[in-house]
Each structure stands twice: as C-alpha cells, then as structure tokens.
Design a protein around this motif. Sequence first.
Motif, PDB file in Angstrom:
ATOM      1  N   UNK A 104       0.324  -1.080  -0.226  1.00 28.33           N
ATOM      2  CA  UNK A 104      -0.098   0.068  -0.124  1.00 28.33           C
ATOM      3  C   UNK A 104       0.948   1.223  -0.203  1.00 28.33           C
ATOM      4  N   UNK A 105       0.939   2.155  -0.861  1.00 28.62           N
ATOM      5  CA  UNK A 105       1.409   3.738  -0.287  1.00 28.62           C
ATOM      6  C   UNK A 105       1.739   4.422   0.979  1.00 28.62           C
ATOM      7  N   UNK A 106       2.674   5.212   1.406  1.00 28.38           N
ATOM      8  CA  UNK A 106       3.000   4.905   2.258  1.00 28.38           C
ATOM      9  C   UNK A 106       2.317   6.621   2.667  1.00 28.38           C
ATOM     10  N   UNK A 107       1.197   6.850   3.465  1.00 32.36           N
ATOM     11  CA  UNK A 107       0.608   8.279   3.864  1.00 32.36           C
ATOM     12  C   UNK A 107       1.584   8.665   4.735  1.00 32.36           C
ATOM     13  N   UNK A 108       2.361   7.791   5.188  1.00 32.46           N
ATOM     14  CA  UNK A 108       3.395   8.660   6.873  1.00 32.46           C
ATOM     15  C   UNK A 108       4.392   7.255   7.235  1.00 32.46           C
ATOM     16  N   UNK A 109       5.651   8.199   7.538  1.00 30.08           N
ATOM     17  CA  UNK A 109       6.360   7.797   8.068  1.00 30.08           C
ATOM     18  C   UNK A 109       6.047   6.785   9.031  1.00 30.08           C
ATOM     19  N   UNK A 110       7.306   4.939   8.303  1.00 30.24           N
ATOM     20  CA  UNK A 110       7.013   4.462   9.178  1.00 30.24           C
ATOM     21  C   UNK A 110       8.417   4.342  10.098  1.00 30.24           C
ATOM     22  N   UNK A 111       8.130   3.277  11.247  1.00 27.18           N
ATOM     23  CA  UNK A 111       8.678   3.317  12.320  1.00 27.18           C
ATOM     24  C   UNK A 111       9.718   2.186  12.233  1.00 27.18           C
ATOM     25  N   UNK A 112      11.502   2.098  12.343  1.00 26.35           N
ATOM     26  CA  UNK A 112      11.604   0.324  12.069  1.00 26.35           C
ATOM     27  C   UNK A 112      10.780  -0.430  13.356  1.00 26.35           C
ATOM     28  N   UNK A 113      10.567  -1.173  12.957  1.00 28.94           N
ATOM     29  CA  UNK A 113      10.369  -2.430  13.455  1.00 28.94           C
ATOM     30  C   UNK A 113       8.527  -3.279  13.305  1.00 28.94           C
ATOM     31  N   UNK A 114       8.219  -3.713  14.050  1.00 27.73           N
ATOM     32  CA  UNK A 114       7.326  -4.423  13.878  1.00 27.73           C
ATOM     33  C   UNK A 114       6.939  -6.539  14.064  1.00 27.73           C
ATOM     34  N   UNK A 115       7.554  -6.868  12.877  1.00 29.57           N
ATOM     35  CA  UNK A 115       8.236  -8.557  13.073  1.00 29.57           C
ATOM     36  C   UNK A 115       9.847  -8.417  12.747  1.00 29.57           C
ATOM     37  N   UNK A 116      10.012  -9.230  13.456  1.00 30.90           N
ATOM     38  CA  UNK A 116      11.690  -8.945  13.984  1.00 30.90           C
ATOM     39  C   UNK A 116      12.202  -8.651  12.623  1.00 30.90           C
ATOM     40  N   UNK A 117      11.704  -9.750  12.068  1.00 31.06           N
ATOM     41  CA  UNK A 117      12.877  -9.848  10.716  1.00 31.06           C
ATOM     42  C   UNK A 117      12.412  -8.603   9.711  1.00 31.06           C
ATOM     43  N   UNK A 118      11.147  -8.222  10.410  1.00 27.91           N
ATOM     44  CA  UNK A 118      11.111  -6.371   9.788  1.00 27.91           C
ATOM     45  C   UNK A 118      12.167  -6.162  10.332  1.00 27.91           C
ATOM     46  N   UNK A 119      12.929  -5.689  11.446  1.00 22.85           N
ATOM     47  CA  UNK A 119      13.120  -4.974  12.400  1.00 22.85           C
ATOM     48  C   UNK A 119      14.778  -5.038  11.461  1.00 22.85           C
ATOM     49  N   UNK A 120      14.913  -6.476  11.331  1.00 27.11           N
ATOM     50  CA  UNK A 120      16.308  -6.181  11.281  1.00 27.11           C
ATOM     51  C   UNK A 120      16.129  -5.909   9.439  1.00 27.11           C
ATOM     52  N   UNK A 121      15.713  -5.716   8.891  1.00 31.38           N
ATOM     53  CA  UNK A 121      15.981  -5.567   7.033  1.00 31.38           C
ATOM     54  C   UNK A 121      15.848  -4.175   7.917  1.00 31.38           C
ATOM     55  N   UNK A 122      15.731  -3.018   8.758  1.00 31.52           N
ATOM     56  CA  UNK A 122      15.312  -1.856   8.627  1.00 31.52           C
ATOM     57  C   UNK A 122      17.000  -1.718   9.361  1.00 31.52           C
ATOM     58  N   UNK A 123      17.326  -2.608  10.093  1.00 24.77           N
ATOM     59  CA  UNK A 123      18.832  -2.579  10.649  1.00 24.77           C
ATOM     60  C   UNK A 123      19.712  -2.667   9.705  1.00 24.77           C
ATOM     61  N   UNK A 124      19.508  -3.389   8.483  1.00 17.74           N
ATOM     62  CA  UNK A 124      20.383  -3.759   7.500  1.00 17.74           C
ATOM     63  C   UNK A 124      20.567  -2.420   6.458  1.00 17.74           C
ATOM     64  N   UNK A 125      19.019  -2.164   6.733  1.00 22.45           N
ATOM     65  CA  UNK A 125      18.642  -0.569   5.593  1.00 22.45           C
ATOM     66  C   UNK A 125      20.031   0.414   6.773  1.00 22.45           C
ATOM     67  N   UNK A 126      19.947   0.756   7.445  1.00 23.90           N
ATOM     68  CA  UNK A 126      20.650   1.638   8.264  1.00 23.90           C
ATOM     69  C   UNK A 126      22.143   1.763   8.317  1.00 23.90           C
ATOM     70  N   UNK A 127      23.204  -0.050   8.426  1.00 22.94           N
ATOM     71  CA  UNK A 127      23.453  -0.338   7.926  1.00 22.94           C
ATOM     72  C   UNK A 127      24.359   0.422   7.057  1.00 22.94           C
ATOM     73  N   UNK A 128      23.667  -0.303   5.695  1.00 17.91           N
ATOM     74  CA  UNK A 128      23.510  -0.419   4.325  1.00 17.91           C
ATOM     75  C   UNK A 128      23.893   1.498   4.061  1.00 17.91           C
ATOM     76  N   UNK A 129      23.071   2.464   4.374  1.00 22.63           N
ATOM     77  CA  UNK A 129      23.248   3.679   4.322  1.00 22.63           C
ATOM     78  C   UNK A 129      23.907   4.216   4.848  1.00 22.63           C
ATOM     79  N   UNK A 130      25.438   3.652   5.652  1.00 21.49           N
ATOM     80  CA  UNK A 130      26.981   3.719   6.779  1.00 21.49           C
ATOM     81  C   UNK A 130      27.534   2.947   5.628  1.00 21.49           C
ATOM     82  N   UNK A 131      27.938   2.319   4.553  1.00 20.12           N
ATOM     83  CA  UNK A 131      28.464   1.529   4.365  1.00 20.12           C
ATOM     84  C   UNK A 131      28.349   2.552   2.436  1.00 20.12           C
TER      85      UNK A 131
END
Length: 188
Positions: A104-131
């Motif tokens: 679905x289209x995002x109408x608002x910002x989202x927070x890192x979280x939800x399921x454990x797998x999704x939260x880990x994907x967000x960790x990957x995203x932030x480490x990727x940005x640092x890389x």
Amino acid sequence: MGNRLSKIATRTGDAGTTGLGDGSRTGKASPRIAAIGDVDELNCHVGVLLTEALPDDVRAALLHIQHDLFDLGGELSIPGYTLLKPEQVAQLDTWLADYNANLPRLAEFILPGGSRAAAQAHVCRTVCRRAERALVALGAAEPLNEAPRQYLNRLSDLMFVLARVLNRAGGGSDVLWQRDRDAPGGME
C-alpha cells in the motif's frame, strides 16, 4: 583476486596495517578499509536476517545479495578492479519494482519494527546507508566505479521495502509514526 587465506592468525596486521587483494598494504583506519568493514558488517546483518522465517522469494533474493556484497568487498579490496556489474544494480531495481507493486502507498513515515524479521531488515537498511557513506568518502579520495555506490543506494531502498513486505508476511503491518501522539486526543 588475491590468494585465499590458508591461515587466519598471520600477525601481519599487528602494526596497524592490513593487506589488500593486490598485495599492497594500507592502514586499518583508511577509508578503503572502513568501506570494506561496513560492507562486511552489512553482509553479516543480512546473514542474521536469513536466520528468520522468510518467504522463499525473499530468502533467495537475500542469498543473492550476500554474494553481491561479497563481490563488492572483493572489488574494494583490489584498487582499480571491477567485480560488481551494472546488471547486479539492475536486479535490485527489478526486485524494488516487484515488491513495491504489492505494497500500500505510504501516507506517513514508518518506524523500524513490527516483526523481528522486518526490524532486522531495517537494521540492514541503516548499516547499508553507513556503508554507502563510507564508499562515497572513499570515492572522494580516489576513483571508484559507479556500480558499487549505485548498488548500496538501491539496496538500502530495497531493505526498506523488504521490511514492509516482511511485516505483511508475518501477519502484521507497518508501524506508523504518530505525529500528534503528544497532542490532545493523541497517544497517551
């Protein structure tokens, strides 16, 4: 590529330098080693994400990405060498389009979280940005190919999208940022 290690404790780095794939040595605090380290850390976080229950297609994509990240590390370890190809960036674009099409289209910002797998994907995203930032810093000091920078830029976007996909696969949804949580009538 250089020789693979036959022994791990070589003691050649005790003085604060490390060997590159072309046989040269550089300081362990150099921008090149920082970029290699951040890419390696990202690959490790993707490995942690792979320990979660994942849809088969996401698992296959992440395994492919791990190999690409290893290619990227190899390219960074040999100045002037090319391993990561534009086709690998194009594959990320394809996955981005495919996975994003069903969200679905995002109408608002989202927070890192939800399921454990999704939260880990967000960790990957932030480490990727640092890389990516480390790679940009390295590119300011010496010439680099475009594909590695493009790859990390697309991969961080894909990790954001995969976090959303994984929340839905786990039976949940995005955790939305609530702008007015402290306003009257907002969250307590």
